[in-house]
Design a protein around this motif. Structure first.
Motif, PDB file in Angstrom:
ATOM      1  N   GLN A 145       1.135  -1.228  -0.353  1.00 37.53           N
ATOM      2  CA  GLN A 145       0.239  -0.042  -0.144  1.00 37.53           C
ATOM      3  C   GLN A 145       1.083   1.431   0.040  1.00 37.53           C
ATOM      4  O   GLN A 145       0.605   2.255  -0.629  1.00 37.53           O
ATOM      5  N   ALA A 146       1.676   1.733   1.224  1.00 43.08           N
ATOM      6  CA  ALA A 146       2.945   2.374   0.700  1.00 43.08           C
ATOM      7  C   ALA A 146       3.392   3.078  -0.547  1.00 43.08           C
ATOM      8  O   ALA A 146       3.825   3.541  -0.820  1.00 43.08           O
ATOM      9  N   LYS A 148       1.985   2.077  -3.793  1.00 41.83           N
ATOM     10  CA  LYS A 148       1.631   2.110  -4.734  1.00 41.83           C
ATOM     11  C   LYS A 148       0.828   3.745  -4.095  1.00 41.83           C
ATOM     12  O   LYS A 148       0.705   4.662  -5.109  1.00 41.83           O
ATOM     13  N   GLU A 149       1.126   3.770  -2.946  1.00 44.14           N
ATOM     14  CA  GLU A 149       0.542   5.289  -3.043  1.00 44.14           C
ATOM     15  C   GLU A 149       1.915   6.199  -2.992  1.00 44.14           C
ATOM     16  O   GLU A 149       1.539   7.104  -3.612  1.00 44.14           O
ATOM     17  N   GLU A 150       2.924   6.167  -2.578  1.00 47.27           N
ATOM     18  CA  GLU A 150       4.200   7.233  -2.954  1.00 47.27           C
ATOM     19  C   GLU A 150       4.213   6.834  -5.011  1.00 47.27           C
ATOM     20  O   GLU A 150       4.588   7.303  -5.652  1.00 47.27           O
ATOM     21  N   ALA A 152       2.033   6.317  -7.282  1.00 41.96           N
ATOM     22  CA  ALA A 152       0.701   7.466  -7.629  1.00 41.96           C
ATOM     23  C   ALA A 152       1.372   9.045  -7.539  1.00 41.96           C
ATOM     24  O   ALA A 152       0.676   9.815  -8.337  1.00 41.96           O
ATOM     25  N   ARG A 153       2.006   9.431  -6.345  1.00 41.26           N
ATOM     26  CA  ARG A 153       2.021  10.987  -5.752  1.00 41.26           C
ATOM     27  C   ARG A 153       3.173  10.873  -6.643  1.00 41.26           C
ATOM     28  O   ARG A 153       2.703  12.168  -7.691  1.00 41.26           O
ATOM     29  N   GLU A 170      -9.591   5.899  -5.900  1.00 37.24           N
ATOM     30  CA  GLU A 170      -9.322   6.043  -4.534  1.00 37.24           C
ATOM     31  C   GLU A 170      -8.419   5.009  -4.766  1.00 37.24           C
ATOM     32  O   GLU A 170      -7.546   4.586  -3.799  1.00 37.24           O
ATOM     33  N   ASP A 171      -7.802   3.664  -4.969  1.00 41.16           N
ATOM     34  CA  ASP A 171      -7.694   2.357  -5.264  1.00 41.16           C
ATOM     35  C   ASP A 171      -6.330   2.789  -5.706  1.00 41.16           C
ATOM     36  O   ASP A 171      -5.575   1.345  -5.761  1.00 41.16           O
ATOM     37  N   LEU A 172      -6.405   3.585  -6.756  1.00 42.42           N
ATOM     38  CA  LEU A 172      -4.891   4.598  -7.189  1.00 42.42           C
ATOM     39  C   LEU A 172      -4.556   3.661  -8.191  1.00 42.42           C
ATOM     40  O   LEU A 172      -3.114   3.068  -8.334  1.00 42.42           O
TER      41      LEU A 172
END
Length: 197
Positions: A145-146, A148-150, A152-153, A170-172
């Protein structure tokens, strides 16, 4: 005058002798060259000798490779027929008597810390095994999850620098919309090529 004519005759005779000598040397050279050509083997003979040498080398190399393959097969067969249970496990840390460690207890502690001391097998209950697997799965999910978030950012930031506004789900996992950023908005962020007015 007689001396001049005799001297002239001598020089002409000397020139004639030099000319005849040079002509003889040229004919002798040309004669050895023609006989040298006759003695030299033809290109087909050279290529046949070369082919024989290459074929001999290839045959020897092939024989060596075949012998090596057979040796490996014999070694593999010997290993397959041997009993692996007959061997004793070797201790990772053993003092062969050259060092006196009786007064130094730190050596044994250090060996244990490095994992080279006596092995202590930890018996885990099924409950502990399941808990460890659940913990590892939870850690992997958090890491994923971390990540994926990075990702996407960084994706959104790179698109913004390229002049686009990107909105992700929302789920990137999907891009919902992409809109170009106006030039003056890009200048406000300082990423545009034009100067601020």
């Amino acid at each position: 005058m007689a001396s001049k004519t005799s001297q002239k005759e001598k020089s002409m005779l000397l020139a004639l002798l030099l000319f005849i000598g040079a002509a003889g040397l040229i004919f002798a050279y040309l004669g050895t060259e023609e006989s040298g050509k006759a003695d030299k083997p033809s290109p087909t003979v050279k290529s046949e000798k070369f082919e024989k040498a290459v074929n001999k080398h290839l045959m020897l190399t092939n024989e060596r490779m075949e012998m090596e393959r057979q040796r490996m097969q014999l070694e593999n067969a010997r290993l397959l027929n041997s009993d692996f249970n007959q061997t004793e496990p070797q201790r990772a840390y053993a003092n062969d008597g050259r060092l006196d460690l009786s007064g130094d207890t730190r050596a044994a502690e250090l060996a244990n810390e490095l994992g080279r001391g006596e092995r202590r097998e930890e018996s885990m209950s099924p409950h502990d095994i399941v808990q460890r697997e659940l913990f590892n799965a939870q850690q992997m999910n958090e890491y994923s999850q971390a990540y994926k978030e990075e990702y996407a950012r960084q994706f959104i930031e790179n698109a913004r620098r390229g002049g686009y506004k990107v909105i992700l789900s929302e789920d990137l996992s999907r891009v919902i919309s992409v809109t170009p950023i106006r030039q003056n908005e890009m200048n406000l962020f300082g990423s545009g090529t034009g100067s601020v007015q």
